[in-house]
Write a protein that holds these residues in place. Structure first.
Motif, PDB file in Angstrom:
ATOM      1  N   GLY A 127       6.051  14.495  -1.475  1.00 25.34           N
ATOM      2  CA  GLY A 127       5.083  15.104  -2.116  1.00 25.34           C
ATOM      3  C   GLY A 127       4.594  14.097  -3.209  1.00 25.34           C
ATOM      4  N   ASN A 128       5.041  12.996  -3.375  1.00 21.06           N
ATOM      5  CA  ASN A 128       4.338  11.852  -4.173  1.00 21.06           C
ATOM      6  C   ASN A 128       3.677  11.188  -3.402  1.00 21.06           C
ATOM      7  OD1 ASN A 128       5.993  12.177  -6.657  1.00 21.06           O
ATOM      8  ND2 ASN A 128       7.405  11.779  -5.506  1.00 21.06           N
ATOM      9  N   VAL A 129       2.221  11.042  -3.574  1.00 25.18           N
ATOM     10  CA  VAL A 129       1.232  10.346  -2.727  1.00 25.18           C
ATOM     11  C   VAL A 129       0.891   8.998  -3.252  1.00 25.18           C
ATOM     12  CG1 VAL A 129      -1.117  10.659  -1.833  1.00 25.18           C
ATOM     13  CG2 VAL A 129       0.402  12.660  -2.075  1.00 25.18           C
ATOM     14  N   PHE A 130       1.185   7.849  -2.388  1.00 24.00           N
ATOM     15  CA  PHE A 130       0.716   6.625  -2.772  1.00 24.00           C
ATOM     16  C   PHE A 130      -0.809   6.313  -2.066  1.00 24.00           C
ATOM     17  CE2 PHE A 130       4.971   7.170  -4.120  1.00 24.00           C
ATOM     18  CZ  PHE A 130       5.179   6.249  -4.987  1.00 24.00           C
ATOM     19  N   GLU A 131      -1.639   5.992  -2.359  1.00 21.45           N
ATOM     20  CA  GLU A 131      -2.932   5.391  -1.887  1.00 21.45           C
ATOM     21  C   GLU A 131      -2.604   4.022  -1.350  1.00 21.45           C
ATOM     22  OE1 GLU A 131      -6.172   6.110  -4.501  1.00 21.45           O
ATOM     23  OE2 GLU A 131      -5.038   7.782  -5.690  1.00 21.45           O
ATOM     24  N   VAL A 132      -3.225   3.862  -0.197  1.00 22.61           N
ATOM     25  CA  VAL A 132      -3.209   2.582   0.559  1.00 22.61           C
ATOM     26  C   VAL A 132      -4.545   1.681   0.248  1.00 22.61           C
ATOM     27  CG1 VAL A 132      -3.021   1.263   2.748  1.00 22.61           C
ATOM     28  CG2 VAL A 132      -1.556   3.320   2.018  1.00 22.61           C
ATOM     29  N   ILE A 133      -4.438   0.445  -0.453  1.00 24.27           N
ATOM     30  CA  ILE A 133      -5.530  -0.274  -0.710  1.00 24.27           C
ATOM     31  C   ILE A 133      -5.503  -1.394   0.186  1.00 24.27           C
ATOM     32  CG2 ILE A 133      -7.030  -1.265  -2.532  1.00 24.27           C
ATOM     33  CD1 ILE A 133      -5.621   0.894  -4.266  1.00 24.27           C
ATOM     34  N   PHE A 134      -6.417  -1.646   1.056  1.00 21.21           N
ATOM     35  CA  PHE A 134      -6.450  -2.778   1.774  1.00 21.21           C
ATOM     36  C   PHE A 134      -7.054  -4.088   1.008  1.00 21.21           C
ATOM     37  CE2 PHE A 134      -9.041  -5.252   5.348  1.00 21.21           C
ATOM     38  CZ  PHE A 134      -7.901  -5.779   5.635  1.00 21.21           C
ATOM     39  N   THR A 135      -6.058  -5.114   0.878  1.00 16.66           N
ATOM     40  CA  THR A 135      -6.353  -6.165   0.205  1.00 16.66           C
ATOM     41  C   THR A 135      -6.165  -7.616   0.580  1.00 16.66           C
ATOM     42  OG1 THR A 135      -4.165  -5.848  -1.089  1.00 16.66           O
ATOM     43  CG2 THR A 135      -6.014  -4.885  -2.242  1.00 16.66           C
ATOM     44  N   PRO A 136      -6.843  -8.094   1.654  1.00 18.59           N
ATOM     45  CA  PRO A 136      -6.761  -9.401   2.266  1.00 18.59           C
ATOM     46  C   PRO A 136      -7.114 -10.568   1.387  1.00 18.59           C
ATOM     47  CG  PRO A 136      -8.847  -8.280   2.891  1.00 18.59           C
ATOM     48  CD  PRO A 136      -8.081  -7.387   2.061  1.00 18.59           C
ATOM     49  N   GLY A 137      -6.972 -11.584   1.743  1.00 19.75           N
ATOM     50  CA  GLY A 137      -6.852 -12.917   1.017  1.00 19.75           C
ATOM     51  C   GLY A 137      -5.776 -13.641   1.038  1.00 19.75           C
ATOM     52  N   HIS A 138      -4.520 -13.121   0.714  1.00 18.57           N
ATOM     53  CA  HIS A 138      -2.972 -14.059   0.542  1.00 18.57           C
ATOM     54  C   HIS A 138      -2.543 -13.900   2.388  1.00 18.57           C
ATOM     55  CE1 HIS A 138       0.813 -15.198  -0.297  1.00 18.57           C
ATOM     56  NE2 HIS A 138       1.534 -14.056   0.367  1.00 18.57           N
ATOM     57  N   THR A 139      -2.745 -12.558   2.739  1.00 16.02           N
ATOM     58  CA  THR A 139      -2.530 -12.480   4.244  1.00 16.02           C
ATOM     59  C   THR A 139      -3.844 -11.819   5.015  1.00 16.02           C
ATOM     60  OG1 THR A 139      -1.256 -10.668   4.277  1.00 16.02           O
ATOM     61  CG2 THR A 139      -0.189 -13.156   3.894  1.00 16.02           C
ATOM     62  N   PRO A 140      -3.979 -11.545   6.268  1.00 18.40           N
ATOM     63  CA  PRO A 140      -5.224 -10.802   6.672  1.00 18.40           C
ATOM     64  C   PRO A 140      -5.036  -9.507   6.473  1.00 18.40           C
ATOM     65  CG  PRO A 140      -3.934 -11.869   8.625  1.00 18.40           C
ATOM     66  CD  PRO A 140      -3.343 -12.439   7.267  1.00 18.40           C
TER      67      PRO A 140
END
Length: 230
Positions: A127-140
């Motif tokens: 039930g704990n929700v973690f949002e996914v944030i796309f953060t390229p730069g270090h890797t694609p």
């Protein structure tokens, strides 16, 4: 009366790279492991000592020190692998080659995730929700995992206390990394605490004040590249 937090966090530095592998234990005992770079038996022992069961493996990116133990951990626990973003197949498919490149004696397998992630997706643990944030730069295909309720982010090798991730590896890009930090992470709030891939924890607010590469005082003018710990 204080309430029991919805989940607990244990940070276990693994491998000669001392990568911050994070174990998240929900109230029901289910555990998500973020970036199991290696020392899989030790991670399982940590979960057992915590009276928990590893059910999820979340990957921020595909470098050896973050994903090298993912397949072995899956094989030994039955946990599913989620992440990173699909462009990260570039690194996850060549983990065995990374071992040769770094001259390490680690044993690791190429990784095939059960689920690729993208910007705006979520992962969940009891039930704990973690949002996914796309953060390229270090890797694609790098992603960050953010829990808004507890105001904590697991940022892999995007950002460190006083530094930022390397961009001199194949498919790294300095300008893209800076944009990921300032456009994707800073808006989450100055009071957000983050767990980096290496080294001590910090907050976004602290880094905005003091980080020599991406602090508010230097954003907008060209910054030198960095050979950070990740």
């Amino acid at each position: 009366m204080s309430q029991t937090p919805p989940f607990q966090i244990k940070i276990v530095p693994v491998t000669p790279f001392q990568q911050n592998c994070s174990l998240i234990r929900a109230r029901n005992g289910s555990i998500a492991v973020i970036d199991p770079g290696g020392e899989v038996d030790r991670l399982i022992a940590e979960a057992d000592a915590w009276d928990g069961k590893i059910e999820k493996i979340w990957l921020t990116h595909g470098h050896l020190d973050h994903a090298g133990g993912a397949m072995e951990l899956k094989e030994k626990t039955g946990a599913i692998i989620e992440g990173a973003q699909e462009e990260e197949v570039f690194w996850l498919s060549q983990i065995s080659e990374q071992i040769k490149r770094f001259g390490t004696h680690m044993e690791a397998k190429n990784v095939t995730p059960d689920r690729w992630l993208d910007d705006g997706d979520t992962v969940e643990l009891d039930g704990n929700v973690f949002e996914v944030i796309f953060t390229p730069g270090h890797t694609p295909g790098h992603v960050v995992f953010f829990n808004r309720h507890m105001k904590i982010a697991f940022v892999g090798d995007v950002l460190f206390k006083g530094s930022i991730g390397r961009t001199d590896f194949p498919r790294g890009d300095h300008a893209t990394l800076i944009a990921s930090i300032t456009e994707k992470l800073w808006p989450l709030g100055n009071d957000v605490q983050f767990v980096p891939g290496h080294g001590p924890l910090s907050t976004f607010g602290h880094e905005r004040q003091s980080n020599p590469f991406v602090g508010d005082a230097v954003v907008g003018r060209a910054g030198a590249n960095t050979q950070g710990p990740g």
